[in-house]
Structure formats: structure tokens, C-alpha cells
Design an enzyme around this catalytic site. Structure first.
Site, PDB file in Angstrom:
ATOM      1  N   GLU A 106       3.415 -15.572 -10.540  1.00 49.41           N
ATOM      2  CA  GLU A 106       2.452 -15.525 -11.531  1.00 49.41           C
ATOM      3  C   GLU A 106       3.062 -15.094 -12.690  1.00 49.41           C
ATOM      4  OE1 GLU A 106      -1.523 -15.783  -8.581  1.00 49.41           O
ATOM      5  OE2 GLU A 106      -0.592 -13.396  -9.200  1.00 49.41           O
TER       6      GLU A 106
ATOM      7  N   HIS B  15       4.653 -11.707 -11.336  1.00 52.53           N
ATOM      8  CA  HIS B  15       4.307 -11.269 -10.189  1.00 52.53           C
ATOM      9  C   HIS B  15       4.970 -12.396  -9.243  1.00 52.53           C
ATOM     10  CE1 HIS B  15       0.814 -10.923  -7.027  1.00 52.53           C
ATOM     11  NE2 HIS B  15       1.606  -9.936  -6.907  1.00 52.53           N
TER      12      HIS B  15
ATOM     13  N   ASN C 241      -4.307 -13.203  -5.419  1.00 52.29           N
ATOM     14  CA  ASN C 241      -5.090 -12.154  -4.796  1.00 52.29           C
ATOM     15  C   ASN C 241      -6.544 -12.043  -4.782  1.00 52.29           C
ATOM     16  OD1 ASN C 241      -2.907 -11.241  -3.468  1.00 52.29           O
ATOM     17  ND2 ASN C 241      -2.242  -9.750  -4.932  1.00 52.29           N
TER      18      ASN C 241
ATOM     19  N   SER D 174       0.768  -5.937  -8.553  1.00 56.25           N
ATOM     20  CA  SER D 174      -0.026  -6.852  -8.017  1.00 56.25           C
ATOM     21  C   SER D 174      -1.280  -6.587  -8.182  1.00 56.25           C
ATOM     22  CB  SER D 174       0.132  -7.059  -6.271  1.00 56.25           C
ATOM     23  OG  SER D 174       0.399  -5.955  -5.974  1.00 56.25           O
TER      24      SER D 174
HETATM   25  P1  NAI Z   1       8.569  -0.345  -2.135  1.00 54.10           P
HETATM   26  O1  NAI Z   1       8.031   0.767  -1.765  1.00 54.10           O
HETATM   27  O2  NAI Z   1       9.383  -1.050  -0.918  1.00 54.10           O
HETATM   28  O3  NAI Z   1       9.786   0.033  -3.458  1.00 54.10           O
HETATM   29  C1  NAI Z   1       9.494   0.878  -4.227  1.00 54.10           C
HETATM   30  C2  NAI Z   1      10.844   1.558  -4.863  1.00 54.10           C
HETATM   31  O4  NAI Z   1      10.808   1.996  -5.905  1.00 54.10           O
HETATM   32  C3  NAI Z   1      11.347   2.628  -3.725  1.00 54.10           C
HETATM   33  O5  NAI Z   1      12.636   2.469  -3.537  1.00 54.10           O
HETATM   34  C4  NAI Z   1      11.069   3.827  -4.812  1.00 54.10           C
HETATM   35  O6  NAI Z   1      12.330   4.674  -4.452  1.00 54.10           O
HETATM   36  C5  NAI Z   1      11.231   3.515  -6.152  1.00 54.10           C
HETATM   37  N1  NAI Z   1      10.731   4.168  -7.240  1.00 54.10           N
HETATM   38  C6  NAI Z   1       9.523   4.644  -6.959  1.00 54.10           C
HETATM   39  N2  NAI Z   1       9.472   5.313  -8.281  1.00 54.10           N
HETATM   40  C7  NAI Z   1      10.331   5.241  -9.025  1.00 54.10           C
HETATM   41  C8  NAI Z   1      10.697   5.517 -10.460  1.00 54.10           C
HETATM   42  N3  NAI Z   1      10.024   6.192 -11.027  1.00 54.10           N
HETATM   43  N4  NAI Z   1      12.032   5.001 -10.990  1.00 54.10           N
HETATM   44  C9  NAI Z   1      12.879   4.307 -10.051  1.00 54.10           C
HETATM   45  N5  NAI Z   1      12.458   3.800  -8.949  1.00 54.10           N
HETATM   46  C10 NAI Z   1      11.492   4.383  -8.268  1.00 54.10           C
HETATM   47  O7  NAI Z   1       7.476  -1.138  -2.718  1.00 54.10           O
HETATM   48  P2  NAI Z   1       7.411  -2.916  -3.026  1.00 54.10           P
HETATM   49  O8  NAI Z   1       6.494  -3.445  -1.858  1.00 54.10           O
HETATM   50  O9  NAI Z   1       8.735  -3.560  -3.144  1.00 54.10           O
HETATM   51  O10 NAI Z   1       6.536  -3.018  -4.226  1.00 54.10           O
HETATM   52  C11 NAI Z   1       7.044  -2.900  -5.602  1.00 54.10           C
HETATM   53  C12 NAI Z   1       6.038  -3.150  -6.607  1.00 54.10           C
HETATM   54  O11 NAI Z   1       5.786  -4.431  -6.403  1.00 54.10           O
HETATM   55  C13 NAI Z   1       4.559  -2.630  -6.581  1.00 54.10           C
HETATM   56  O12 NAI Z   1       3.876  -2.780  -7.835  1.00 54.10           O
HETATM   57  C14 NAI Z   1       3.689  -3.782  -5.810  1.00 54.10           C
HETATM   58  O13 NAI Z   1       2.448  -3.926  -5.972  1.00 54.10           O
HETATM   59  C15 NAI Z   1       4.254  -5.014  -6.150  1.00 54.10           C
HETATM   60  N6  NAI Z   1       4.194  -5.962  -5.121  1.00 54.10           N
HETATM   61  C16 NAI Z   1       4.526  -5.838  -3.895  1.00 54.10           C
HETATM   62  C17 NAI Z   1       4.437  -7.055  -3.070  1.00 54.10           C
HETATM   63  C18 NAI Z   1       4.772  -6.777  -1.584  1.00 54.10           C
HETATM   64  O14 NAI Z   1       4.264  -7.646  -0.745  1.00 54.10           O
HETATM   65  N7  NAI Z   1       5.304  -5.840  -1.037  1.00 54.10           N
HETATM   66  C19 NAI Z   1       4.076  -8.152  -3.602  1.00 54.10           C
HETATM   67  C20 NAI Z   1       3.854  -8.401  -4.779  1.00 54.10           C
HETATM   68  C21 NAI Z   1       4.062  -7.104  -5.454  1.00 54.10           C
END
Ligand code: NAI
Length: 386
Positions: free
Chosen positions: A151, A139, A189, A118
Site C-alpha cells: 500500500e 506499507h 488493516n 502500519s
Molecule cells: P521489529 O521489531 O522486528 O524490528 C524493528 C528493528 O528496528 C529492530 O531491529 C530495532 O533494533 C530497530 N530499531 C528500533 N529503533 C531504531 C532506531 N531508532 N534506529 C535504527 N534501528 C532501530 O519490527 P517489525 O515487525 O519489522 O516492524 C517494523 C515496522 O514495520 C513497524 O513500523 C511496524 O508497524 C511495521 N509493520 C510491521 C508488520 C509486521 O507484520 N511485523 C507489517 C507491516 C508493517
């Protein structure tokens, strides 16, 4: 799309993306380095599907086949047959770059590689890869199954044909898809920043309290949530980092400067709903303040925030971040704004936000109120956006 989809990261976003892909007939592999994260993702999806069955939105059989189409694993090499991989891991450039290098070594040359980042630059993530034409940002918004907007972000090197294939596949999943330039905050954003920051500024100046500002935006603007309840809902840590990413990414453009109040709340752990307290108190017997329903004050607050929002949307158009239609669609389907901001500018006349900005700039001397050159041009030429 591509029938074989892999999602890396089984967190909030990865699980949501997997659910949507599987609900639209794709075979999905979810990879996460953490086994507990995979188990959590699986059990959450089961309960979401059960709820959908209870509500009659899908039947038992559909629920079973959605689950059967998803495979949860810790093994990265299981992505090798994918037609598309969507990365949704932790928001860290170096970690994402390492993952992209690894993904590139595992999949075929025709597999599309996408990131759900994001706030990071898609081209920086792609910079470590050899074959950059199949890399793009995709996104999604949280919660993925409910928020229609996606997006799509090409880099300078993304293949245009692949981009349009991905767009039509996502539309086939029922998504509303817009294209954004690889710039800080993409469309939503970036353009939404003043909704929060100008509300905070108004509070800082002692013009109104949180409840009154929220009331003004709902009452006069028709927004579903006010800025403070929305920040508490998003999480003050998440909202602060989104603001900071846009501020840093725009070389400290004063229009995107984070508020010290937001940082203070984050540092104190007052994160909003998830921590039980933020701008408002969410504990069981909490009594939150009532708004001051002074119509003149409410209208003044709304006009001021709207002027800054319109300015941000106009400037995004000015900078070619997206088309007029995509900017308006992004705000109505990504953050549920009651109207597209460029359409709104036409409805009230571009002169109104411009005058408001000029007045605020004169009063405060603060460059956050500098009008976009395109807004000035529209007023001078007497034109409209539509
Ligand atoms: P989260 O923290 O809920 O999940 C991330 C997951 O990735 C975790 O389960 C973790 O164990 C895993 N992980 C971390 N490093 C890893 C690796 N090297 N290999 C495999 N698995 C790995 O995060 P979330 O909120 O789902 O965000 C994920 C992405 O999406 C980020 O880039 C965030 O900026 C983006 N995003 C998040 C939004 C939100 O509202 N939470 C909205 C839009 C985009």
C-alpha cells in the site's frame, strides 16, 4: 527504483524489504542501532537464500549476488548516497519522527523518504521534516518476499510524480501496488477488522465456538484460514493493537471497537502460535475442539461476517480511502481473500448485506451495524460497484 536503497530497521520487515530490493538488483544498506539485530538479519537471510537454492528457486550465483548487494551497518551516515530510504523501525511516533529528522539531515534533497508504518499517520511522521514532498508511506506485508501487496500512502504534500515513480518501481519488483489515503489502517488493516471482530462477537453471543466459526468461513466463504486461526497466526497482541489503532484513529467508530476477549488474551500472554497458545492450543499433544458442522449455522455465521466486511469495503470507497479496484486488489493480495469485497457485493447483490446489517442493528441496537451511506445508495438506485 532508485538503485541505492537504504532500509532502517533490520527486524522482520526491514530484512524482508532488503531481500526483495536486493533480489531486484538494488544495492541495499540496512541500518539498525542494534548490532545483534543486524547479525540476526544477516544470518536469517543467508538461511532463507540457502533454502531458495535447495528448492531450485534461485541458483547459487544469484544467492551470492543478492548477499553481496546488501550491506549491514549501525552507522546512519552510510545512507547519505541513497536514492530512497525505507524506515522500518519500532512503531512509535516520536522515535520515527526523530529518525526522519535525522534522515533528512543526511540525504540529498532528491532522496525519497518512506515509512513502513502500519498504524501511524504518515503526515504526522513527515510533520517534523522541512521537505515534505518526497515523503510517503510504503506499507509492505509480512512476510515481505511472499506477500505481493504494497500500500503506497501519499500525504497531502507528497509529489505526485515521485509517487508514481515509486509505484512503478515497486511493480517492477513484482509487487501489486495500491494507493491508500493517509487514514487509520489504510485499506487492509481497516477493511479486514470485521473478519476478526464480528467473529469474536458471534462467539461472545454464544452462537458458536472458535472452531465452528473458522470452519464456516472456510467452508462457505472459501477463506484460506478462519478468523481465530488467523488471529493466532498474526499474534493476538499485534492484532489487538491494529484494532485499537483503527478504533482510536476513527474517533471511536463503534464499527472498529476492539473485543474485550482479544484484550484479555493479550494481557494473559495467550498470543497465539508464537506463545504456544491463543484461541487454540499449539502444544505437541494438544486436542483442539472439532467444529459443529451444522450447515444452517455455518451459512448464518458466514453471511453475517461477510455483510460486515462488505460494509467496511463499501465505506472505504465512500470515504475515498482508495479506488474500487485498489480496495479489491488490497484484500485479495494483502490478506488472500478469495474475492474482492466489492465484487462480492455485486455477486450477491448489495441488498443482501444491507438487510443483514439492518436486522442485526434492530436486534442488538448496536451501532457497529450501521450501514455505509454508499451501500444504502446502491440499493436504492439499484446499482452495482462494477
Ligand atoms: P521489529 O521489531 O522486528 O524490528 C524493528 C528493528 O528496528 C529492530 O531491529 C530495532 O533494533 C530497530 N530499531 C528500533 N529503533 C531504531 C532506531 N531508532 N534506529 C535504527 N534501528 C532501530 O519490527 P517489525 O515487525 O519489522 O516492524 C517494523 C515496522 O514495520 C513497524 O513500523 C511496524 O508497524 C511495521 N509493520 C510491521 C508488520 C509486521 O507484520 N511485523 C507489517 C507491516 C508493517
Amino acid at each position: 527504483m532508485s538503485q541505492l536503497i537504504s532500509v532502517i530497521g533490520a527486524g522482520t520487515m526491514g530484512s524482508g524489504i532488503a531481500q526483495v530490493a536486493a533480489s531486484n538488483g538494488c544495492q541495499v544498506t540496512i541500518v539498525d542501532s542494534s548490532q545483534p539485530a543486524l547479525e540476526n538479519s544477516k544470518s536469517k537471510l543467508k538461511s532463507i537464500l540457502n533454502r531458495l537454492v535447495e528448492k531450485g528457486k534461485i541458483n547459487e550465483e544469484q544467492s551470492k549476488s543478492i548477499l553481496a548487494r546488501i550491506h549491514w551497518t549501525t552507522k546512519m551516515d552510510e545512507i547519505s548516497n541513497s536514492n530512497m530510504v525505507i524506515e522500518a523501525i519500532v512503531e512509535n511516533l516520536e522515535i520515527k519522527q526523530n529518525l526522519f529528522s535525522e534522515m533528512e539531515s543526511l540525504v540529498s534533497d532528491i532522496c525519497i523518504l518512506a515509512t513502513n508504518t502500519s498504524s501511524l499517520s504518515v503526515s504526522k511522521i513527515a510533520s517534523v521534516c522541512k521537505l515534505k514532498s518526497r515523503i510517503m508511506g510504503v506499507h509492505f506485508f509480512n512476510p515481505v518476499p511472499l506477500m505481493k501487496l504494497v500500500e503506497v500512502i501519499p500525504t497531502e504534500e507528497t509529489d505526485k510524480k515521485l509517487l508514481s515513480e515509486v509505484k512503478s518501481s515497486l511493480e517492477g519488483w513484482g509487487k501489486s501496488v495500491v494507493t491508500a489515503k493517509d487514514t487509520p489502517g489504510f485499506i487492509v488493516n481497516r477493511v479486514a477488522r470485521p473478519f476478526y471482530s464480528e467473529a469474536l462477537k458471534i462467539y461472545e453471543e454464544g452462537l458458536a465456538d472458535f472452531a465452528t466459526i473458522d470452519w464456516a468461513m472456510k467452508e462457505f466463504g472459501g477463506f484460506r484460514m478462519g478468523p481465530f486461526e488467523l488471529m493466532d497466526y498474526i499474534g493476538n497482541d499485534v492484532n489487538y493493537s491494529a484494532t485499537k489503532a483503527v478504533y482510536d484513529g476513527t474517533n471511536h467508530d463503534p464499527r472498529y471497537k476492539p473485543s474485550p476477549i482479544q484484550k484479555k488474551l493479550m494481557d494473559e500472554g495467550l498470543l497465539g502460535r508464537k506463545s504456544g497458545k491463543g484461541y487454540f492450543d499449539y502444544s505437541e499433544n494438544a486436542v483442539n475442539p472439532e467444529p459443529n458442522k451444522n450447515e444452517k449455522l455455518g451459512q448464518q455465521i458466514f453471511n453475517r461476517i461477510l455483510a460486515l466486511l462488505i460494509n467496511a469495503a463499501v465505506d472505504a470507497l465512500h470515504l475515498n480511502i482508495a479506488t474500487r479496484d485498489d480496495i479489491d486488489t488490497a484484500m485479495t493480495t494483502g490478506v488472500n481473500y478469495p474475492k474482492g469485497l466489492l465484487k462480492w457485493a455485486d455477486d450477491i447483490g448489495p441488498n443482501s448485506p444491507l438487510e443483514q446489517l439492518k436486522e442485526l442493528h434492530t436486534q442488538s441496537g448496536n451501532d457497529r451495524y450501521i450501514a455505509s451511506p454508499l451501500l444504502i445508495k446502491k440499493v436504492e438506485e439499484g446499482g452495482t460497484f462494477y
